[in-house]
Design an enzyme around this catalytic site. Structure first.
Site, short mmCIF file in Angstrom:
data_model
loop_
_atom_site.label_atom_id
_atom_site.label_comp_id
_atom_site.label_asym_id
_atom_site.label_seq_id
_atom_site.Cartn_x
_atom_site.Cartn_y
_atom_site.Cartn_z
N LYS A 32 -6.15 -0.60 10.57
CA LYS A 32 -7.19 -0.68 9.55
C LYS A 32 -8.05 -1.92 9.86
CE LYS A 32 -4.45 -0.67 5.83
NZ LYS A 32 -3.16 -0.91 6.54
N HIS A 47 0.83 -1.21 0.00
CA HIS A 47 0.00 0.00 0.00
C HIS A 47 0.86 1.26 0.00
CE1 HIS A 47 -3.10 -2.83 0.94
NE2 HIS A 47 -2.63 -3.09 2.14
N HIS A 65 -6.74 -4.70 -1.45
CA HIS A 65 -5.99 -5.94 -1.40
C HIS A 65 -6.21 -6.79 -2.63
CE1 HIS A 65 -6.21 -4.70 2.82
NE2 HIS A 65 -4.96 -5.10 2.81
#
Lengths: 205, 332
Positions: free
Chosen positions: B104, B56, B218
């Site tokens: 998260k 990320h 993802h």
């Protein structure tokens, strides 16, 4: 089950996970994030290495070591879930003595399931590890009087059935839940690795 | 799929080697996989820590530095870090005032951070957790894993980091983070799948004339697949989803992110920003601050997310506070 057999089981899991890593990752690509096979392979490879240098005195020690290593090597959801399961299994076994019988192992497997459900908050039908693990434990307990090999075979068969049944389920936990109804039609990778674990037990007993 | 890698299993470690070489002002522990601010721990200052799977970037390591994170804990690609790593980073940034974990909302991240928080608690470190769950593509429900943490993570990290810099308590820093999360909503659309180094091929096939709507970060498929439409219509659908889930009173001020998922050029992101800004203006939302670029990515996925965070004067003040990190830098 003695310490040597417990080690054999864990080694057989590692072999199965290595062989099936691509398959697990492929299942995970469809409804997750394509890392289940890679992560479990890294974890169980580390477990085998850790057990090679450890000197567990009891069957319980083997499983606690297995669980602790998984927690510290795997990450994701699979690390805490399988790690906690093996730790709970190990801790539920007698602290003394070099062997455990099928009834004791059945009770320990049940404790492992409870720990997984507590941590993951999953119930049967959520399309998770629990959907293979739950039926496997029930079958193991039912066949425990017939001895470990019979109980392990029954558990593996029930795990396979539970694993196949996840295909029709709508995921309510884990990453597959983000797909909503689109998760239907895909077999759950976690239930699949749980079947591998019980199949490995049947293979070595 | 072609990638600049040596060995799929070594990507995270080798990337951290590069981070260490590029940013000598950060302490990078390549073995433990943690990135720490050079001056941590600072006595009396709350440590702000975040982490999660790699892939990320620049989240989270690119946000370590003055005014933002004290430490980042990268896991393997798309895999949450393990408790040992998180504990080591927590110890490294604890200056006695406690540590705030920004997590998260993913099953694995929540479990690993929870285990680490318990271990740190055993050592007497006061750990507070801020859960980020801003992605309104996913229905919020106590019966599911709940909404995902995506673009708003950056705003939470910026605001909590700035507040911690002022000497605020761990409770106050965590409360500010949770407040930003509650005031934020995000929605993402993908034009391609992404390819993890380990898998080597895209996670799903997407025909040239289709898009995945409501994706996460993802590489998983989104909530639904639709025919590709002009950017203006995609922007309208995105803004509608965000304002539908978290309505803003007319006249509200907001921080708006148009974020690339890794494989979309800036020219398209700016085009989308123009569309989004027009739509928000029509909806009576005043964009007080904005950020356009690749900040919370999903490897090489082509796509974009929009995050709208309703902001009051306090949030804007903390947003504007000086920040000096590899990926975000102003006021210094």
């Amino acid at each position: 089950m003695d310490v040597a057999l417990a080690r054999s089981w864990v080694t057989a899991i590692a072999t199965a996970v290595t062989e099936q890593a691509d398959y697990l990752t492929q299942l995970d690509s469809a409804i997750g994030d394509a890392d289940h096979g890679v992560n479990l392979n890294r974890g169980f490879t580390a477990v085998v290495a850790a057990l090679d240098t450890a000197d567990p005195r009891t069957v319980g020690d083997v499983f606690v070591k297995t669980g602790t290593t998984l927690v510290s090597k795997v990450g994701g959801a699979a690390g805490p879930l399988y790690g906690t399961a093996f730790r709970a299994i190990g801790k539920a076994l007698p602290a003394e003595g070099s062997t455990v019988d099928a009834a004791e192992l059945g009770a320990a497997l049940r404790a492992g399931l409870a720990a997984v459900q507590k941590l993951g908050a999953a119930v049967p039908g959520d399309k998770t590890i629990v959907d293979a693990y739950g039926p496997a434990v029930a079958a193991f307990e039912k066949a425990a009087d017939d001895g470990l090999p019979a109980a392990a075979r029954a558990a593996a068969e029930a795990a396979a059935e539970g694993m196949r049944a996840t295909t029709g389920l709508h995921a309510r936990k884990g990453r597959a839940s983000y797909l909503g109804p689109r998760s239907v039609g895909h077999q759950d990778p976690g239930a699949t690795s749980t079947w591998l674990i019980f199949q490995a037990l049947a293979d070595v007993t | 799929m072609k990638k600049f890698i040596n060995d799929p299993a070594a990507v995270v470690r080798e990337a951290l080697t590069g981070v260490a070489a590029a940013h000598p002002d950060l302490r990078v522990d390549i073995e433990q996989q943690i990135v720490v601010r050079a001056d941590a721990p600072r006595s009396g200052k709350v440590g702000v820590l975040s982490g999660g799977g790699s892939g990320h970037e620049p989240l989270h390591g690119g946000f370590v530095g003055l005014g933002m994170l004290d430490a980042a804990v990268p896991g393997e690609v798309f895999t949450s870090p393990v408790p040992d790593q998180i504990l080591a980073a927590t110890q490294a940034v604890d200056g006695g005032a406690g540590v705030v974990h920004i997590v998260k909302n993913y099953t694995g991240d929540v479990m690993n951070f929870q285990m680490a928080a318990e271990l740190a608690g055993d050592e007497g470190i006061d750990v507070r957790t801020v859960l980020v769950d801003d992605d309104v593509a996913v229905e919020d429900s106590t019966w599911t894993a709940g909404r995902r943490g995506t673009g708003a993570t950056l705003v939470v990290e910026k605001v909590t980091g700035a507040l911690a810099e002022t000497g605020a308590s761990a409770a106050a820093v965590a409360a500010a983070g949770s407040r930003v999360d509650e005031l934020s909503a995000s929605f993402a659309v993908a034009l391609t799948a992404c390819t993890t180094p380990a898998a080597g091929k895209p996670g799903f096939d997407l025909p040239d004339d289709e898009m995945e709507v409501g994706v996460g970060i993802h590489g998983e498929p989104g909530r639904r697949r639709e025919k590709l439409r002009p950017a203006r219509e995609i922007a309208a659908m995105t803004v509608e989803a965000i304002l539908g889930a978290k309505p803003l009173p007319s006249g509200s001020e907001a921080i708006v992110l148009v974020n690339g998922l890794g494989g979309t050029p800036l020219i398209e992101l700016y085009l989308m920003y123009g569309e989004v800004a027009t739509l928000l203006d029509k909806a009576g939302v005043r964009v007080a601050r904005n950020l356009v670029g690749n900040y919370v990515t999903s490897l090489d996925m082509a796509g974009m997310s929009v995050t709208v965070c309703r902001a009051d004067a306090e949030i804007l003040r903390l947003w504007d506070a000086p920040v000096r990190t590899p990926a975000l830098r102003w006021g210094v």
